[in-house]
Scaffold this motif. Structure first.
Motif, mmCIF file in Angstrom:
data_model
loop_
_atom_site.group_PDB
_atom_site.id
_atom_site.type_symbol
_atom_site.label_atom_id
_atom_site.label_comp_id
_atom_site.label_asym_id
_atom_site.label_seq_id
_atom_site.Cartn_x
_atom_site.Cartn_y
_atom_site.Cartn_z
ATOM 1 N N PRO A 223 0.815 -1.248 -0.070
ATOM 2 C CA PRO A 223 -0.156 -0.060 -0.094
ATOM 3 C C PRO A 223 0.527 1.207 0.194
ATOM 4 N N MET A 224 2.060 1.292 0.602
ATOM 5 C CA MET A 224 2.768 2.547 0.462
ATOM 6 C C MET A 224 3.474 2.984 -0.623
ATOM 7 N N SER A 225 3.620 1.976 -1.510
ATOM 8 C CA SER A 225 4.017 2.147 -2.962
ATOM 9 C C SER A 225 3.020 2.935 -3.795
ATOM 10 N N SER A 226 1.774 3.011 -3.335
ATOM 11 C CA SER A 226 0.619 3.806 -4.127
ATOM 12 C C SER A 226 0.796 5.343 -4.207
ATOM 13 N N TYR A 227 1.446 5.579 -3.203
ATOM 14 C CA TYR A 227 1.787 7.036 -3.012
ATOM 15 C C TYR A 227 2.506 7.452 -4.355
ATOM 16 N N ASP A 228 3.536 6.701 -4.532
ATOM 17 C CA ASP A 228 4.427 6.986 -6.148
ATOM 18 C C ASP A 228 3.441 7.107 -7.052
ATOM 19 N N ALA A 229 2.590 5.953 -7.086
ATOM 20 C CA ALA A 229 1.804 5.993 -8.291
ATOM 21 C C ALA A 229 0.879 7.166 -8.396
ATOM 22 N N ILE A 230 0.218 7.464 -7.244
ATOM 23 C CA ILE A 230 -0.609 8.792 -7.265
ATOM 24 C C ILE A 230 0.006 10.146 -7.542
ATOM 25 N N ALA A 231 1.476 9.980 -6.965
ATOM 26 C CA ALA A 231 2.061 11.638 -7.234
ATOM 27 C C ALA A 231 2.631 11.497 -8.555
ATOM 28 N N GLY A 232 2.924 10.311 -9.295
ATOM 29 C CA GLY A 232 3.331 10.299 -10.773
ATOM 30 C C GLY A 232 2.313 10.740 -11.766
ATOM 31 N N ASN A 233 0.929 10.485 -11.351
ATOM 32 C CA ASN A 233 -0.258 10.551 -11.815
ATOM 33 C C ASN A 233 -1.099 11.820 -11.470
ATOM 34 N N ILE A 234 -0.697 12.592 -10.820
ATOM 35 C CA ILE A 234 -1.542 13.729 -10.284
ATOM 36 C C ILE A 234 -2.213 14.698 -11.251
ATOM 37 N N ASN A 235 -1.543 15.082 -12.191
ATOM 38 C CA ASN A 235 -2.011 15.644 -13.225
ATOM 39 C C ASN A 235 -3.394 15.037 -13.884
ATOM 40 N N LEU A 236 -3.083 13.732 -14.296
ATOM 41 C CA LEU A 236 -3.839 12.829 -14.763
ATOM 42 C C LEU A 236 -5.362 12.771 -14.085
ATOM 43 N N LEU A 237 -4.995 12.545 -12.638
ATOM 44 C CA LEU A 237 -6.294 12.383 -11.714
ATOM 45 C C LEU A 237 -7.117 13.615 -11.547
ATOM 46 N N GLY A 238 -6.307 14.723 -11.625
ATOM 47 C CA GLY A 238 -6.897 15.894 -11.259
ATOM 48 C C GLY A 238 -7.681 16.313 -12.694
ATOM 49 N N GLU A 239 -7.242 15.970 -13.943
ATOM 50 C CA GLU A 239 -7.914 16.129 -15.051
ATOM 51 C C GLU A 239 -9.337 15.288 -15.063
ATOM 52 N N ALA A 240 -9.014 14.144 -14.622
ATOM 53 C CA ALA A 240 -10.111 13.047 -14.618
ATOM 54 C C ALA A 240 -11.140 13.282 -13.786
ATOM 55 N N TYR A 241 -10.972 13.906 -12.627
ATOM 56 C CA TYR A 241 -11.958 14.291 -11.725
ATOM 57 C C TYR A 241 -12.775 15.518 -12.344
ATOM 58 N N LYS A 242 -12.394 16.268 -13.129
ATOM 59 C CA LYS A 242 -12.758 17.699 -13.642
ATOM 60 C C LYS A 242 -13.860 17.369 -14.537
ATOM 61 N N GLU A 243 -13.614 16.317 -15.482
ATOM 62 C CA GLU A 243 -14.317 15.904 -16.783
ATOM 63 C C GLU A 243 -15.563 15.135 -16.245
ATOM 64 N N TRP A 244 -16.669 15.444 -16.859
ATOM 65 C CA TRP A 244 -17.925 14.464 -16.619
ATOM 66 C C TRP A 244 -17.722 13.071 -17.163
ATOM 67 N N ARG A 245 -17.072 13.356 -18.480
ATOM 68 C CA ARG A 245 -16.954 11.842 -19.263
ATOM 69 C C ARG A 245 -15.604 11.113 -18.866
ATOM 70 N N ASN A 246 -15.067 11.478 -17.727
ATOM 71 C CA ASN A 246 -13.743 10.651 -17.435
ATOM 72 C C ASN A 246 -14.066 9.777 -16.023
ATOM 73 N N ASN A 247 -13.638 8.806 -16.058
ATOM 74 C CA ASN A 247 -13.987 7.678 -15.079
ATOM 75 C C ASN A 247 -12.669 7.369 -14.258
ATOM 76 N N VAL A 248 -12.450 7.297 -12.779
ATOM 77 C CA VAL A 248 -11.518 6.902 -12.303
ATOM 78 C C VAL A 248 -11.849 5.546 -11.547
ATOM 79 N N VAL A 249 -10.975 4.423 -12.110
ATOM 80 C CA VAL A 249 -11.361 3.199 -11.286
ATOM 81 C C VAL A 249 -10.047 2.836 -10.662
ATOM 82 N N ASN A 250 -10.231 2.517 -9.344
ATOM 83 C CA ASN A 250 -9.009 2.028 -8.535
ATOM 84 C C ASN A 250 -9.364 0.565 -8.561
ATOM 85 N N HIS A 251 -8.072 0.004 -8.638
ATOM 86 C CA HIS A 251 -7.967 -1.740 -8.532
ATOM 87 C C HIS A 251 -6.896 -1.996 -7.683
#
Length: 337
Positions: A223-251
């Motif tokens: 679980p601790m390594s997930s922080y690196d993944a989130i940090a590396g994709n922070i721009n992608l995640l930010g854009e995904a949550y702004k757009e109604w046609r984008n969906n974020v799926v956690n696995h």
């Protein structure tokens, strides 16, 4: 695609059946993760093909030395254990064609073989070619893929000669491919660094008729390594949550990612009318854990049979030199139906 406990491999091997294993040692420690599992087996009714992916035009001396040492070590350990093995060299990327995988299958596959192919350090396009040649072959009794994850990555990492986004199946520029369709869906499994996911997202963003799914690997076991993944994709995640046609799926595991991916694909098939499917493109961008490339291939075939356009995206670069991983964490085994 179903995950099988690698610790149960010895118990699952039937002494009355024949098994064929493919491994490909290179400069990364995890490239011999499945070899370690092979050496634990008490039953010896199997053969091993040791693949040496060797570039002749694009060599990095220090990496080539590491690869040769680990390759030779692997062969010596198989020999010392009395295991039946063959060695085959495949030129990659220079002089490589999908025919190399066809020849590999024809040379070593026997009727009734159960095959396990280690894809840990195999280039993405080659993984797809393995799927194309081996899956559905009448000689095969069973087909599985092994994958070893690294213990960690270096703290300082840079993109490896990322160029134009192209399709693995049709070898066409993604920009040109998208222009042929009316609407579609982009499904991205971003790497920890995020640059590949950002690049394909930017290419698709200019099309208003594309929805996007961003699959974020939360790593249940680390679980601790997930922080690196989130940090590396922070721009992608930010854009995904702004757009109604984008969906974020956690696995939370590779198996969980495939299950949720299958749900998304089934949803697309259910909601898109038959008359609209020829103009609908589904793009898979599996930059995350490599077994998901296999899952994308399987679902791509299902979509194509249902009348959709489909492609698997990869970054074009001059050679295979993945972000250099450190150590060996866990080896997974996936049975492919």
């Amino acid at each position: 695609m179903k995950e099988i406990d690698i610790e149960q491999l010895d118990y699952q091997i039937d002494i009355n059946k024949s098994y064929l294993f493919f491994i490909s040692p290179n400069y990364e420690d995890r490239s011999i993760g499945f070899l370690e599992e092979i050496l634990k087996l008490s039953k010896k009714n199997f053969r091993v093909v040791v693949i040496k992916l060797q570039s002749h035009s694009y060599k990095i001396d220090i990496l080539d030395d590491l690869k040769i040492n680990l390759f030779n070590k692997s062969v010596e350990r198989l020999k010392a254990a009395g295991i039946n093995y063959n060695v085959v060299e495949i030129a990659y990327p220079d002089r490589y064609t999908p025919m190399k995988i066809l020849h590999l299958k024809n040379d070593y596959l026997k009727d009734g073989d159960n095959v396990i192919f280690d894809i840990s350090c195999i280039p993405k396009s080659v993984v797809v070619h393995v799927c194309e040649e081996f899956l559905g072959d009448e000689k095969l009794s069973d087909f599985s893929m092994a994958y070893s994850s690294p213990n960690s990555y270096p703290k300082i990492r840079y993109p490896q000669a990322i160029g134009e986004m192209k399709g693995i199946l049709n070898h066409e520029s993604i920009n040109k491919l998208i222009d042929k369709y009316v609407q579609g869906t982009l499904i991205t499994f971003p790497s920890d660094l995020g640059y590949s996911g950002q690049l394909i997202a930017d290419q698709v963003a200019r099309y208003n008729n594309f929805e996007q799914y961003l699959f974020v690997y939360m790593r249940r076991r680390e679980p601790m390594s997930s922080y690196d993944a989130i940090a590396g994709n922070i721009n992608l995640l930010g854009e995904a949550y702004k757009e109604w046609r984008n969906n974020v799926v956690n696995h939370f595991s590779i198996q969980d990612g495939f299950r949720k991916l299958e749900d998304v694909v089934n949803h697309i098939i259910d909601r898109v009318e038959q008359s609209e499917r020829a103009g609908y493109l589904v793009l898979f961008a599996p930059f995350g854990p490599k077994p998901l490339i296999v899952g994308c291939y399987l679902l791509c075939k299902r979509l194509q049979e249902a009348g959709f356009g489909c492609e698997i995206v990869q970054e074009s670069s001059f050679q295979y030199s993945s972000v250099y991983s450190l150590g060996l964490n866990k080896t997974y085994l996936f049975k492919i139906k």
